[in-house]
Design an enzyme around this catalytic site. Structure first.
Site, PDB file in Angstrom:
ATOM      1  CB  ILE A  46       4.345  -5.405 -64.111  1.00 32.66           C
ATOM      2  CG1 ILE A  46       3.593  -6.325 -63.411  1.00 32.66           C
ATOM      3  CG2 ILE A  46       6.042  -5.399 -63.884  1.00 32.66           C
ATOM      4  CD1 ILE A  46       3.856  -7.788 -63.471  1.00 32.66           C
ATOM      5  CG  ASP A  47       6.127   0.514 -62.988  1.00 32.82           C
ATOM      6  OD1 ASP A  47       6.962  -0.480 -62.534  1.00 32.82           O
ATOM      7  OD2 ASP A  47       5.594   1.489 -62.292  1.00 32.82           O
ATOM      8  CB  SER A  48      10.705   0.164 -65.948  1.00 32.78           C
ATOM      9  OG  SER A  48      10.259   1.411 -65.540  1.00 32.78           O
ATOM     10  CG  ASP A  50       5.782  -2.783 -60.498  1.00 27.01           C
ATOM     11  OD1 ASP A  50       6.043  -2.289 -59.300  1.00 27.01           O
ATOM     12  OD2 ASP A  50       4.530  -2.162 -60.861  1.00 27.01           O
ATOM     13  NE  ARG A  51      10.261  -5.539 -67.721  1.00 22.81           N
ATOM     14  CZ  ARG A  51       9.870  -6.263 -68.813  1.00 22.81           C
ATOM     15  NH1 ARG A  51       8.777  -5.973 -69.331  1.00 22.81           N
ATOM     16  NH2 ARG A  51      10.704  -7.075 -69.532  1.00 22.81           N
TER      17      ARG A  51
END
Length: 98
Positions: A46-48, A50-51
């Site tokens: 989960i990348d930024s 996605d967050r």
């Protein structure tokens, strides 16, 4: 003799944990079985971006506002679940006192 009338939906209500995991699974388009409360964002890839999407979806799911700065400190799903549980308790207390 009286019978107990069952509600139309007899499925038990989802817990906060189940709802969080479901939202993440849907957002990431992965089976919910592959996501666990002990997982980290890094483990799940989960990348930024996605967050941000996940936070937006969780705010809608629970009808709460999540502080962006506090959210940046969260690294595991359990921390997210705990934070949402606290926000829901605060929301319930606010409603009860209104």
């Amino acid at each position: 003799m009286s019978e107990t009338v069952q509600p139309v939906s007899s499925a038990p209500q989802e817990s906060v944990e189940q709802r969080v995991l479901r939202v993440i699974a849907v957002t990431r388009r992965v089976p919910v079985e592959t996501i666990h409360a002990t997982s980290t964002f890094e483990e799940l890839g989960i990348d930024s971006l996605d967050r941000i999407n996940i936070l937006f979806e969780l705010e809608g799911e629970f009808e709460i506002e999540i502080d962006d700065e506090q959210a940046k400190q969260v690294t595991t799903l359990q921390q997210m679940i705990d934070g949402i549980t606290l926000l829901l308790a605060a929301k319930a207390a606010k409603v009860a006192n209104a």
